[in-house]
Design a protein around this motif. Structure first.
Motif, PDB file in Angstrom:
ATOM      1  N   HIS A  54       0.856  -1.175   0.000  1.00 51.02           N
ATOM      2  CA  HIS A  54       0.000   0.000   0.000  1.00 51.02           C
ATOM      3  C   HIS A  54       0.897   1.231   0.000  1.00 51.02           C
ATOM      4  O   HIS A  54       1.925   1.264   0.669  1.00 51.02           O
ATOM      5  CB  HIS A  54      -0.904   0.026   1.234  1.00 51.02           C
ATOM      6  CG  HIS A  54      -1.994  -0.988   1.188  1.00 51.02           C
ATOM      7  ND1 HIS A  54      -3.204  -0.758   0.583  1.00 51.02           N
ATOM      8  CD2 HIS A  54      -2.064  -2.245   1.652  1.00 51.02           C
ATOM      9  CE1 HIS A  54      -3.967  -1.823   0.694  1.00 51.02           C
ATOM     10  NE2 HIS A  54      -3.288  -2.757   1.348  1.00 51.02           N
ATOM     11  N   TYR A  55       0.476   2.233  -0.759  1.00 52.48           N
ATOM     12  CA  TYR A  55       1.196   3.498  -0.808  1.00 52.48           C
ATOM     13  C   TYR A  55       0.544   4.441   0.190  1.00 52.48           C
ATOM     14  O   TYR A  55      -0.630   4.782   0.066  1.00 52.48           O
ATOM     15  CB  TYR A  55       1.188   4.065  -2.221  1.00 52.48           C
ATOM     16  CG  TYR A  55       1.998   3.220  -3.157  1.00 52.48           C
ATOM     17  CD1 TYR A  55       3.350   3.449  -3.318  1.00 52.48           C
ATOM     18  CD2 TYR A  55       1.425   2.163  -3.862  1.00 52.48           C
ATOM     19  CE1 TYR A  55       4.118   2.656  -4.151  1.00 52.48           C
ATOM     20  CE2 TYR A  55       2.189   1.366  -4.701  1.00 52.48           C
ATOM     21  CZ  TYR A  55       3.527   1.625  -4.842  1.00 52.48           C
ATOM     22  OH  TYR A  55       4.283   0.846  -5.660  1.00 52.48           O
ATOM     23  N   ARG A  68      -7.105   0.966   3.501  1.00 50.05           N
ATOM     24  CA  ARG A  68      -7.819   2.050   2.823  1.00 50.05           C
ATOM     25  C   ARG A  68      -6.938   2.766   1.809  1.00 50.05           C
ATOM     26  O   ARG A  68      -7.434   3.523   0.985  1.00 50.05           O
ATOM     27  CB  ARG A  68      -8.322   3.068   3.841  1.00 50.05           C
ATOM     28  CG  ARG A  68      -9.389   2.511   4.770  1.00 50.05           C
ATOM     29  CD  ARG A  68      -9.897   3.552   5.702  1.00 50.05           C
ATOM     30  NE  ARG A  68     -10.551   4.619   4.949  1.00 50.05           N
ATOM     31  CZ  ARG A  68     -10.991   5.734   5.495  1.00 50.05           C
ATOM     32  NH1 ARG A  68     -10.838   5.931   6.778  1.00 50.05           N
ATOM     33  NH2 ARG A  68     -11.570   6.655   4.751  1.00 50.05           N
ATOM     34  N   PHE A  69      -5.659   2.540   1.846  1.00 48.73           N
ATOM     35  CA  PHE A  69      -4.732   3.253   0.977  1.00 48.73           C
ATOM     36  C   PHE A  69      -4.529   2.480  -0.322  1.00 48.73           C
ATOM     37  O   PHE A  69      -4.666   1.256  -0.357  1.00 48.73           O
ATOM     38  CB  PHE A  69      -3.411   3.483   1.710  1.00 48.73           C
ATOM     39  CG  PHE A  69      -3.568   4.438   2.857  1.00 48.73           C
ATOM     40  CD1 PHE A  69      -3.451   5.794   2.660  1.00 48.73           C
ATOM     41  CD2 PHE A  69      -3.862   3.975   4.126  1.00 48.73           C
ATOM     42  CE1 PHE A  69      -3.613   6.685   3.712  1.00 48.73           C
ATOM     43  CE2 PHE A  69      -4.025   4.850   5.183  1.00 48.73           C
ATOM     44  CZ  PHE A  69      -3.906   6.216   4.972  1.00 48.73           C
ATOM     45  N   PRO A  70      -4.200   3.192  -1.410  1.00 52.51           N
ATOM     46  CA  PRO A  70      -4.094   2.540  -2.726  1.00 52.51           C
ATOM     47  C   PRO A  70      -2.954   1.528  -2.814  1.00 52.51           C
ATOM     48  O   PRO A  70      -1.943   1.658  -2.126  1.00 52.51           O
ATOM     49  CB  PRO A  70      -3.859   3.712  -3.681  1.00 52.51           C
ATOM     50  CG  PRO A  70      -3.288   4.784  -2.842  1.00 52.51           C
ATOM     51  CD  PRO A  70      -3.888   4.618  -1.477  1.00 52.51           C
ATOM     52  N   THR A  71      -3.165   0.536  -3.673  1.00 56.94           N
ATOM     53  CA  THR A  71      -2.138  -0.478  -3.901  1.00 56.94           C
ATOM     54  C   THR A  71      -1.344  -0.182  -5.169  1.00 56.94           C
ATOM     55  O   THR A  71      -0.397  -0.892  -5.471  1.00 56.94           O
ATOM     56  CB  THR A  71      -2.772  -1.876  -4.021  1.00 56.94           C
ATOM     57  OG1 THR A  71      -3.740  -1.855  -5.053  1.00 56.94           O
ATOM     58  CG2 THR A  71      -3.413  -2.281  -2.705  1.00 56.94           C
ATOM     59  N   GLN A  72      -1.738   0.849  -5.886  1.00 56.18           N
ATOM     60  CA  GLN A  72      -0.997   1.277  -7.078  1.00 56.18           C
ATOM     61  C   GLN A  72      -0.374   2.638  -6.806  1.00 56.18           C
ATOM     62  O   GLN A  72      -0.990   3.502  -6.174  1.00 56.18           O
ATOM     63  CB  GLN A  72      -1.914   1.359  -8.288  1.00 56.18           C
ATOM     64  CG  GLN A  72      -2.438   0.021  -8.730  1.00 56.18           C
ATOM     65  CD  GLN A  72      -3.335   0.151  -9.947  1.00 56.18           C
ATOM     66  OE1 GLN A  72      -3.716   1.237 -10.336  1.00 56.18           O
ATOM     67  NE2 GLN A  72      -3.666  -0.982 -10.535  1.00 56.18           N
ATOM     68  N   PRO A  74       0.497   6.305  -7.130  1.00 55.45           N
ATOM     69  CA  PRO A  74      -0.221   7.410  -7.768  1.00 55.45           C
ATOM     70  C   PRO A  74       0.632   8.094  -8.827  1.00 55.45           C
ATOM     71  O   PRO A  74       1.865   8.035  -8.789  1.00 55.45           O
ATOM     72  CB  PRO A  74      -0.530   8.357  -6.615  1.00 55.45           C
ATOM     73  CG  PRO A  74       0.379   7.977  -5.516  1.00 55.45           C
ATOM     74  CD  PRO A  74       0.775   6.561  -5.737  1.00 55.45           C
ATOM     75  N   ALA A  75      -0.051   8.736  -9.771  1.00 55.69           N
ATOM     76  CA  ALA A  75       0.656   9.461 -10.834  1.00 55.69           C
ATOM     77  C   ALA A  75       1.414  10.640 -10.233  1.00 55.69           C
ATOM     78  O   ALA A  75       1.181  11.032  -9.082  1.00 55.69           O
ATOM     79  CB  ALA A  75      -0.343   9.946 -11.875  1.00 55.69           C
ATOM     80  N   ALA A  76       2.296  11.216 -11.022  1.00 57.73           N
ATOM     81  CA  ALA A  76       3.134  12.312 -10.532  1.00 57.73           C
ATOM     82  C   ALA A  76       2.309  13.524 -10.116  1.00 57.73           C
ATOM     83  O   ALA A  76       2.691  14.247  -9.200  1.00 57.73           O
ATOM     84  CB  ALA A  76       4.142  12.710 -11.595  1.00 57.73           C
ATOM     85  N   ASP A  77       1.158  13.747 -10.761  1.00 60.01           N
ATOM     86  CA  ASP A  77       0.340  14.912 -10.421  1.00 60.01           C
ATOM     87  C   ASP A  77      -0.732  14.601  -9.386  1.00 60.01           C
ATOM     88  O   ASP A  77      -1.517  15.469  -9.023  1.00 60.01           O
ATOM     89  CB  ASP A  77      -0.301  15.504 -11.666  1.00 60.01           C
ATOM     90  CG  ASP A  77      -1.294  14.552 -12.320  1.00 60.01           C
ATOM     91  OD1 ASP A  77      -1.189  13.331 -12.076  1.00 60.01           O
ATOM     92  OD2 ASP A  77      -2.169  15.028 -13.065  1.00 60.01           O
ATOM     93  N   GLU A  78      -0.781  13.381  -8.883  1.00 58.21           N
ATOM     94  CA  GLU A  78      -1.762  12.998  -7.872  1.00 58.21           C
ATOM     95  C   GLU A  78      -1.104  12.949  -6.497  1.00 58.21           C
ATOM     96  O   GLU A  78       0.103  12.793  -6.380  1.00 58.21           O
ATOM     97  CB  GLU A  78      -2.353  11.627  -8.187  1.00 58.21           C
ATOM     98  CG  GLU A  78      -3.162  11.587  -9.456  1.00 58.21           C
ATOM     99  CD  GLU A  78      -3.680  10.199  -9.764  1.00 58.21           C
ATOM    100  OE1 GLU A  78      -4.740  10.108 -10.387  1.00 58.21           O
ATOM    101  OE2 GLU A  78      -3.023   9.215  -9.384  1.00 58.21           O
ATOM    102  N   ARG A  79      -1.933  13.065  -5.484  1.00 59.90           N
ATOM    103  CA  ARG A  79      -1.431  12.921  -4.118  1.00 59.90           C
ATOM    104  C   ARG A  79      -2.409  12.067  -3.325  1.00 59.90           C
ATOM    105  O   ARG A  79      -3.575  11.943  -3.689  1.00 59.90           O
ATOM    106  CB  ARG A  79      -1.197  14.259  -3.442  1.00 59.90           C
ATOM    107  CG  ARG A  79      -2.434  15.013  -3.092  1.00 59.90           C
ATOM    108  CD  ARG A  79      -2.087  16.319  -2.353  1.00 59.90           C
ATOM    109  NE  ARG A  79      -3.299  16.977  -1.925  1.00 59.90           N
ATOM    110  CZ  ARG A  79      -3.929  16.740  -0.780  1.00 59.90           C
ATOM    111  NH1 ARG A  79      -3.433  15.855   0.070  1.00 59.90           N
ATOM    112  NH2 ARG A  79      -5.026  17.374  -0.460  1.00 59.90           N
ATOM    113  N   ILE A  80      -1.934  11.484  -2.250  1.00 54.32           N
ATOM    114  CA  ILE A  80      -2.757  10.645  -1.384  1.00 54.32           C
ATOM    115  C   ILE A  80      -3.086  11.462  -0.140  1.00 54.32           C
ATOM    116  O   ILE A  80      -2.197  12.009   0.507  1.00 54.32           O
ATOM    117  CB  ILE A  80      -2.018   9.355  -0.989  1.00 54.32           C
ATOM    118  CG1 ILE A  80      -1.545   8.601  -2.229  1.00 54.32           C
ATOM    119  CG2 ILE A  80      -2.913   8.472  -0.146  1.00 54.32           C
ATOM    120  CD1 ILE A  80      -0.613   7.452  -1.925  1.00 54.32           C
ATOM    121  N   THR A  81      -4.371  11.543   0.188  1.00 51.99           N
ATOM    122  CA  THR A  81      -4.781  12.273   1.389  1.00 51.99           C
ATOM    123  C   THR A  81      -4.451  11.443   2.629  1.00 51.99           C
ATOM    124  O   THR A  81      -4.243  10.234   2.529  1.00 51.99           O
ATOM    125  CB  THR A  81      -6.289  12.574   1.357  1.00 51.99           C
ATOM    126  OG1 THR A  81      -7.011  11.345   1.410  1.00 51.99           O
ATOM    127  CG2 THR A  81      -6.666  13.374   0.123  1.00 51.99           C
TER     128      THR A  81
END
Length: 96
Positions: A54-55, A68-72, A74-81
């Motif tokens: 998980h990232y 709850r966190f993504p397993t892929q 994220p793209a360079a312009d995305e962020r994880i809350t």
């Protein structure tokens, strides 16, 4: 003149010891900095969870489950809350 060469040899060795000690100290500080904070400069870290990862952002909400966190990644312009949502700053869309 033989006395002059014998006096400069110990001071030359002393100078080399100080340089070697300084280089060792710099090397040690660089290695310790990496050991203490291996994720320096990264937006998130990978947390192993079973057979996948998980990232998770560095400012993760401790009450949020890791699942709850993504397993892929994220793209360079995305962020994880901190709660696990992936946010794209361009359009404001949120994906689970």
């Amino acid at each position: 003149m033989a006395d002059d060469s014998s006096e400069s040899a110990p001071s030359s060795r002393s100078w080399r010891r100080w340089v070697a000690a300084g280089l060792f100290l710099v090397f040690f500080v660089v290695i310790m900095r990496e050991v203490v904070n291996p994720y320096r400069g990264q937006r998130f870290e990978k947390i192993p969870h079973g057979d996948h990862v998980h990232y998770v952002p560095r400012d993760r909400n401790p009450d949020a489950s890791v699942s709850r966190f993504p397993t892929q990644k994220p793209a360079a312009d995305e962020r994880i809350t901190p709660d696990g949502q992936v946010v794209s700053p361009n359009d404001g869309n949120r994906t689970p």
